[in-house]
Design a protein around this motif. Structure first.
Motif, PDB file in Angstrom:
ATOM      1  N   LEU A  60       0.801  -1.223   0.000  1.00  0.00           N
ATOM      2  CA  LEU A  60       0.000   0.000   0.000  1.00  0.00           C
ATOM      3  C   LEU A  60       0.839   1.281   0.000  1.00  0.00           C
ATOM      4  CD1 LEU A  60      -3.031   0.233  -0.233  1.00  0.00           C
ATOM      5  CD2 LEU A  60      -3.165   0.475   2.229  1.00  0.00           C
ATOM      6  N   PRO A  61       1.875   1.395   0.820  1.00  0.00           N
ATOM      7  CA  PRO A  61       2.682   2.625   0.765  1.00  0.00           C
ATOM      8  C   PRO A  61       3.343   2.825  -0.610  1.00  0.00           C
ATOM      9  CG  PRO A  61       3.134   1.436   2.791  1.00  0.00           C
ATOM     10  CD  PRO A  61       2.306   0.535   1.930  1.00  0.00           C
ATOM     11  N   TRP A  62       3.803   1.745  -1.216  1.00  0.00           N
ATOM     12  CA  TRP A  62       4.430   1.839  -2.530  1.00  0.00           C
ATOM     13  C   TRP A  62       3.424   2.233  -3.601  1.00  0.00           C
ATOM     14  CZ3 TRP A  62       4.424  -1.721  -6.906  1.00  0.00           C
ATOM     15  CH2 TRP A  62       5.360  -1.387  -7.882  1.00  0.00           C
ATOM     16  N   LEU A  63       2.198   1.724  -3.488  1.00  0.00           N
ATOM     17  CA  LEU A  63       1.160   2.075  -4.456  1.00  0.00           C
ATOM     18  C   LEU A  63       0.787   3.553  -4.372  1.00  0.00           C
ATOM     19  CD1 LEU A  63      -1.203  -1.036  -4.207  1.00  0.00           C
ATOM     20  CD2 LEU A  63       0.151  -0.349  -6.193  1.00  0.00           C
ATOM     21  N   GLY A  64       0.901   4.107  -3.174  1.00  0.00           N
ATOM     22  CA  GLY A  64       0.608   5.524  -3.002  1.00  0.00           C
ATOM     23  C   GLY A  64      -0.860   5.880  -3.136  1.00  0.00           C
ATOM     24  N   ILE A  65      -1.726   4.978  -2.715  1.00  0.00           N
ATOM     25  CA  ILE A  65      -3.167   5.248  -2.762  1.00  0.00           C
ATOM     26  C   ILE A  65      -3.716   5.216  -1.343  1.00  0.00           C
ATOM     27  CG2 ILE A  65      -3.510   4.383  -5.096  1.00  0.00           C
ATOM     28  CD1 ILE A  65      -4.554   1.766  -3.880  1.00  0.00           C
ATOM     29  N   GLY A  66      -4.846   5.871  -1.145  1.00  0.00           N
ATOM     30  CA  GLY A  66      -5.408   5.863   0.186  1.00  0.00           C
ATOM     31  C   GLY A  66      -6.885   6.182   0.238  1.00  0.00           C
ATOM     32  N   GLY A  67      -7.383   6.859  -0.773  1.00  0.00           N
ATOM     33  CA  GLY A  67      -8.797   7.191  -0.767  1.00  0.00           C
ATOM     34  C   GLY A  67      -9.646   5.970  -1.060  1.00  0.00           C
ATOM     35  N   PRO A  68     -10.850   5.930  -0.514  1.00  0.00           N
ATOM     36  CA  PRO A  68     -11.721   4.767  -0.729  1.00  0.00           C
ATOM     37  C   PRO A  68     -11.945   4.435  -2.205  1.00  0.00           C
ATOM     38  CG  PRO A  68     -12.673   6.225   0.917  1.00  0.00           C
ATOM     39  CD  PRO A  68     -11.477   6.925   0.355  1.00  0.00           C
ATOM     40  N   PHE A  69     -12.103   5.457  -3.049  1.00  0.00           N
ATOM     41  CA  PHE A  69     -12.336   5.194  -4.468  1.00  0.00           C
ATOM     42  C   PHE A  69     -11.133   4.503  -5.095  1.00  0.00           C
ATOM     43  CE2 PHE A  69     -12.191   6.406  -8.963  1.00  0.00           C
ATOM     44  CZ  PHE A  69     -13.393   5.863  -9.394  1.00  0.00           C
ATOM     45  N   GLN A  70      -9.936   5.033  -4.858  1.00  0.00           N
ATOM     46  CA  GLN A  70      -8.722   4.427  -5.410  1.00  0.00           C
ATOM     47  C   GLN A  70      -8.523   3.004  -4.897  1.00  0.00           C
ATOM     48  OE1 GLN A  70      -5.796   7.387  -4.208  1.00  0.00           O
ATOM     49  NE2 GLN A  70      -5.383   7.790  -6.384  1.00  0.00           N
ATOM     50  N   LEU A  71      -8.774   2.791  -3.625  1.00  0.00           N
ATOM     51  CA  LEU A  71      -8.625   1.458  -3.034  1.00  0.00           C
ATOM     52  C   LEU A  71      -9.575   0.472  -3.703  1.00  0.00           C
ATOM     53  CD1 LEU A  71      -8.387   2.606   0.677  1.00  0.00           C
ATOM     54  CD2 LEU A  71      -6.510   1.590  -0.647  1.00  0.00           C
ATOM     55  N   CYS A  72     -10.807   0.907  -3.924  1.00  0.00           N
ATOM     56  CA  CYS A  72     -11.796   0.037  -4.564  1.00  0.00           C
ATOM     57  C   CYS A  72     -11.438  -0.235  -6.023  1.00  0.00           C
ATOM     58  CB  CYS A  72     -13.188   0.647  -4.464  1.00  0.00           C
ATOM     59  SG  CYS A  72     -13.851   0.608  -2.787  1.00  0.00           S
ATOM     60  N   VAL A  73     -10.947   0.774  -6.728  1.00  0.00           N
ATOM     61  CA  VAL A  73     -10.574   0.589  -8.131  1.00  0.00           C
ATOM     62  C   VAL A  73      -9.433  -0.422  -8.245  1.00  0.00           C
ATOM     63  CG1 VAL A  73      -9.526   1.728 -10.137  1.00  0.00           C
ATOM     64  CG2 VAL A  73     -11.444   2.811  -8.951  1.00  0.00           C
ATOM     65  N   VAL A  74      -8.419  -0.297  -7.382  1.00  0.00           N
ATOM     66  CA  VAL A  74      -7.305  -1.246  -7.420  1.00  0.00           C
ATOM     67  C   VAL A  74      -7.802  -2.653  -7.084  1.00  0.00           C
ATOM     68  CG1 VAL A  74      -5.143  -1.919  -6.284  1.00  0.00           C
ATOM     69  CG2 VAL A  74      -5.487   0.440  -7.020  1.00  0.00           C
ATOM     70  N   GLY A  75      -8.623  -2.798  -6.054  1.00  0.00           N
ATOM     71  CA  GLY A  75      -9.152  -4.106  -5.682  1.00  0.00           C
ATOM     72  C   GLY A  75      -9.976  -4.727  -6.791  1.00  0.00           C
ATOM     73  N   LEU A  76     -10.821  -3.935  -7.420  1.00  0.00           N
ATOM     74  CA  LEU A  76     -11.631  -4.455  -8.531  1.00  0.00           C
ATOM     75  C   LEU A  76     -10.760  -4.778  -9.742  1.00  0.00           C
ATOM     76  CD1 LEU A  76     -14.803  -2.201  -8.215  1.00  0.00           C
ATOM     77  CD2 LEU A  76     -14.574  -4.630  -7.609  1.00  0.00           C
ATOM     78  N   GLY A  77      -9.684  -4.015  -9.924  1.00  0.00           N
ATOM     79  CA  GLY A  77      -8.730  -4.341 -10.983  1.00  0.00           C
ATOM     80  C   GLY A  77      -8.060  -5.680 -10.731  1.00  0.00           C
ATOM     81  N   TRP A  78      -7.632  -5.897  -9.491  1.00  0.00           N
ATOM     82  CA  TRP A  78      -7.038  -7.194  -9.143  1.00  0.00           C
ATOM     83  C   TRP A  78      -8.029  -8.320  -9.369  1.00  0.00           C
ATOM     84  CZ3 TRP A  78      -4.423  -5.913  -3.771  1.00  0.00           C
ATOM     85  CH2 TRP A  78      -3.300  -5.122  -3.993  1.00  0.00           C
ATOM     86  N   LEU A  79      -9.275  -8.098  -9.000  1.00  0.00           N
ATOM     87  CA  LEU A  79     -10.311  -9.109  -9.225  1.00  0.00           C
ATOM     88  C   LEU A  79     -10.488  -9.376 -10.722  1.00  0.00           C
ATOM     89  CD1 LEU A  79     -12.645 -10.942  -8.278  1.00  0.00           C
ATOM     90  CD2 LEU A  79     -14.113  -8.904  -8.329  1.00  0.00           C
ATOM     91  N   ALA A  80     -10.550  -8.329 -11.520  1.00  0.00           N
ATOM     92  CA  ALA A  80     -10.732  -8.489 -12.967  1.00  0.00           C
ATOM     93  C   ALA A  80      -9.567  -9.266 -13.585  1.00  0.00           C
ATOM     94  CB  ALA A  80     -10.876  -7.124 -13.635  1.00  0.00           C
ATOM     95  N   PHE A  81      -8.338  -8.918 -13.207  1.00  0.00           N
ATOM     96  CA  PHE A  81      -7.178  -9.644 -13.734  1.00  0.00           C
ATOM     97  C   PHE A  81      -7.186 -11.104 -13.288  1.00  0.00           C
ATOM     98  CE2 PHE A  81      -5.080  -5.447 -14.428  1.00  0.00           C
ATOM     99  CZ  PHE A  81      -4.866  -5.604 -15.782  1.00  0.00           C
TER     100      PHE A  81
END
Length: 133
Positions: A60-81
């Motif tokens: 998470l620190p390396w990704l540099g994200i923290g807002g709920p929207f960004q967190l959800c987008v990354v999680g859904l991206g991981w799910l899609a992949f």
């Protein structure tokens, strides 16, 4: 063009993929012979879910994200992949759609739906564990 965050998220997902493959090898070679199929599937699913949250927590620190929207987008991206990989690889192996979809049930101790849910929520859970969100 991919953003830096999207590229980093893809790199982290590739790490998760490597852990998932190692988890599958452990399940097939050690857990199933030692515990039987149902217990091995449960333990393997819980172990992989914990590893995914751990990777999200560490990255998470390396990704540099923290807002709920960004967190959800990354999680859904991981799910899609994950889904794209799972179905593509299964079809490439010659598995039928019914065989592939059987993994999305809880039959015989299978926790794959829990692993997928964990994958989608892992960045958010990791942020919560880090005291954010």
């Amino acid at each position: 063009m991919l953003s830096v965050v999207a590229l980093k998220a893809l790199v982290v997902w590739a790490g998760i993929l490597v852990l998932a493959i190692a988890n599958g090898a452990l399940r097939e070679s050690v857990l199933i012979p030692g515990l039987g199929v149902p217990a091995a599937l449960v333990l393997s699913g819980l172990l992989l879910s914990a590893m995914i949250i751990g990777v999200a927590y560490l990255s998470l620190p390396w990704l540099g994200i923290g807002g709920p929207f960004q967190l959800c987008v990354v999680g859904l991206g991981w799910l899609a992949f994950t889904l794209l990989f799972e179905f593509s690889f299964g079809l490439w192996q010659g598995k039928s759609w019914s065989e592939l979809l059987e993994a999305y049930t809880f039959k015989g101790g299978n926790l794959w739906p829990v692993v997928l849910t964990t994958t989608a929520l892992a960045p958010y859970i990791a942020a919560k564990l880090r005291g954010g969100v």
